[in-house]
Design an enzyme around this catalytic site. Sequence first.
Site, short mmCIF file in Angstrom:
data_model
loop_
_atom_site.label_atom_id
_atom_site.label_comp_id
_atom_site.label_asym_id
_atom_site.label_seq_id
_atom_site.Cartn_x
_atom_site.Cartn_y
_atom_site.Cartn_z
N HIS A 328 -1.45 0.81 -12.66
CA HIS A 328 -2.03 2.00 -12.04
C HIS A 328 -3.03 1.55 -10.99
CE1 HIS A 328 -4.07 5.85 -11.63
NE2 HIS A 328 -2.99 6.37 -12.15
N ASP A 385 3.19 7.81 -17.58
CA ASP A 385 4.63 8.04 -17.54
C ASP A 385 5.39 7.24 -18.59
OD1 ASP A 385 4.61 9.76 -15.34
OD2 ASP A 385 4.21 8.05 -14.04
N1 ACO Z 1 5.44 -4.42 -12.96
C1 ACO Z 1 5.24 -5.69 -12.53
N2 ACO Z 1 4.22 -6.06 -11.72
C2 ACO Z 1 3.37 -5.10 -11.33
C3 ACO Z 1 3.50 -3.75 -11.74
C4 ACO Z 1 4.59 -3.42 -12.58
N3 ACO Z 1 4.78 -2.16 -12.99
N4 ACO Z 1 2.51 -3.02 -11.21
C5 ACO Z 1 1.77 -3.87 -10.49
N5 ACO Z 1 2.29 -5.13 -10.56
C6 ACO Z 1 1.70 -6.35 -9.97
C7 ACO Z 1 1.98 -6.42 -8.46
O1 ACO Z 1 3.18 -7.11 -8.17
C8 ACO Z 1 0.75 -7.15 -7.97
O2 ACO Z 1 0.90 -8.51 -8.26
P1 ACO Z 1 0.24 -9.63 -7.28
O3 ACO Z 1 -1.24 -9.40 -7.35
O4 ACO Z 1 0.68 -10.93 -7.85
O5 ACO Z 1 0.82 -9.36 -5.91
C9 ACO Z 1 -0.37 -6.62 -8.87
O6 ACO Z 1 0.28 -6.26 -10.09
C10 ACO Z 1 -1.11 -5.42 -8.29
O7 ACO Z 1 -0.13 -4.42 -7.98
P2 ACO Z 1 -0.20 -3.48 -6.71
O8 ACO Z 1 1.17 -3.00 -6.37
O9 ACO Z 1 -0.98 -4.14 -5.63
O10 ACO Z 1 -1.07 -2.30 -7.29
P3 ACO Z 1 -1.16 -0.86 -6.68
O11 ACO Z 1 -2.45 -0.32 -7.12
O12 ACO Z 1 -0.86 -0.85 -5.22
O13 ACO Z 1 0.06 -0.09 -7.37
C11 ACO Z 1 1.36 1.18 -8.89
C12 ACO Z 1 -0.05 0.75 -8.46
C13 ACO Z 1 2.11 1.75 -7.66
C14 ACO Z 1 1.24 2.30 -9.90
C15 ACO Z 1 2.10 -0.04 -9.47
O14 ACO Z 1 1.41 -0.52 -10.60
C16 ACO Z 1 3.55 0.27 -9.81
O15 ACO Z 1 4.42 0.18 -8.95
N6 ACO Z 1 3.85 0.66 -11.10
C17 ACO Z 1 5.17 1.04 -11.48
C18 ACO Z 1 5.43 2.48 -11.07
C19 ACO Z 1 4.65 3.47 -11.93
O16 ACO Z 1 4.65 3.40 -13.15
N7 ACO Z 1 4.03 4.44 -11.24
C20 ACO Z 1 3.30 5.53 -11.91
C21 ACO Z 1 1.83 5.41 -11.63
S1 ACO Z 1 0.96 6.67 -12.50
C22 ACO Z 1 1.22 8.07 -11.62
O17 ACO Z 1 1.38 8.11 -10.46
C23 ACO Z 1 1.28 9.25 -12.38
#
Ligand code: ACO
Length: 451
Positions: A328, A385
């Site tokens: 998140h 979710d």
């Molecule tokens: N699986 C694997 N790796 C992940 C995940 C994941 N679900 N989420 C984040 N990471 C990793 C990224 O690759 C990144 O790694 P790095 O630092 O080595 O590059 C690090 O964790 C940070 O991730 P970001 O994408 O920079 O974080 P951001 O805050 O931009 O994204 C998000 C948040 C979009 C929710 C992300 O965690 C994601 O894509 N999750 C999966 C989709 C999801 O469940 N979305 C629902 C969110 S809740 C809502 O909207 C109701």
Amino acid sequence: MSVTTSKPAASQSAAPPLPGTRADGTARLEIGGKTVELPVIVGSEGERGLDISKLRAQSGAITLDEGFVNTGSTTSAITYLDGENGILRYRGYPIEVLAEKCDFVEVAYLLIYGKLPNPAELDTFRTSLSHHTMIHEDMRNFYTGFPRDAHPMATLGSVVGALSTFYQDSLDVRDPRQVEVSVHRLISKLPTIAAYSHKKSCGQPLMYPRNDLGYCENFLHMMFAVPCEEYHVDPDFADALDMLLIVHADHEQNCSTSTVRMVGSSDANLFASISAGICALWGPLHGGANQACVEMLEKIGADGGNVRKYVDLAKKKDSGFRLMGFGHRVYKNYDPRAKLIKATCDKLLAKIARHDPIFDIAQQLEEVALADEYFIERKLYPNVDFYSGVIYRAMGIPVQMFTVLFAMGRLPGWIAHWIEMHHSPTKKICRPRQIYSGDTLREFVPIDKRP
Ligand code: ACO
């Protein structure tokens, strides 16, 4: 360029602090030989921010913050979220308390009107809502035109946008009475519009709402009843749905809420603004993650249930795979909403004595991921979710409808933010800047001379 902060005399704060905030000195930014004073403002829970509203005028520079990771777009008194400590409060009340003691309609009132209703206020609100549940009869014809396999989020966004065409008597954003009528219309009609999308997709007749039922019972009735037989709403399903709508009801400046505020900032009417929010919510990185999460769990199950394999895959950057329902932007701790949802999930599955292999896979996946260094280091926890889809499945709600239910839950939050923005004395149209990175001036080449 350098930035320093100090706590100078009170006289240095040029403008009075925004409502609900206090001034706490200034930060000094040195840029291009100039020093710019940036007021530091502190919110009611101690969050600190630099007020950069005069930055460009004083220095010629803007800030760049792709994805708004460090950027506050507004002050807001609606929802407090502390992602480090897993705290979520609506109007000061912890989400856990509201989920236990209130129903969704009461929480909607709280978010929109800013206070918990007394019995008379709640009764008036419920009565008004129950008078707006039907949609204009001509709108039902839309459903004949939509393709049967349309995604219900596409239908939802379109029909909500079309409310502006049918309810033109409540579009004036400056008339508080018209706004209130639009608010009640939206909250009442969204379940009807949503359930009709489902009925269309399965070829069943659209069921009219029943105003003798509660908000969630009525929705379940419109989803699952058919005209040829009696349908009894399971009260445990209605309660679980109520809890899910409450925990989704607001989450401060997320993507869809910011969209609603952005569109509303141009003085677009409430229906148009909410329709835009629905479109923003649809994406799999936002509300669409609940559908993506269950699809992922099903895929893991069909592939033999080896959760370790998928956890490893999610760690490989070039795989393009992420664990849906994990991570998140704001929570760097267990999402408090996920805790409530998991507890309800346990209870509901036990009550209906249904063994859902997807729930087992979700639990195993959580266990493996939470013990994995990659997820620990990045503070990636299950989000809202992760388990909600398992509950929806247990109720018989098709996977394509999951994000629609998220939209039903989020609606009061969107509305509360739209209203708060319109009441703000500092409201202005949202119009971000950019740093241009394209070609500099080029000479035009006539078409016959181009290579
Ligand atoms: N699986 C694997 N790796 C992940 C995940 C994941 N679900 N989420 C984040 N990471 C990793 C990224 O690759 C990144 O790694 P790095 O630092 O080595 O590059 C690090 O964790 C940070 O991730 P970001 O994408 O920079 O974080 P951001 O805050 O931009 O994204 C998000 C948040 C979009 C929710 C992300 O965690 C994601 O894509 N999750 C999966 C989709 C999801 O469940 N979305 C629902 C969110 S809740 C809502 O909207 C109701």
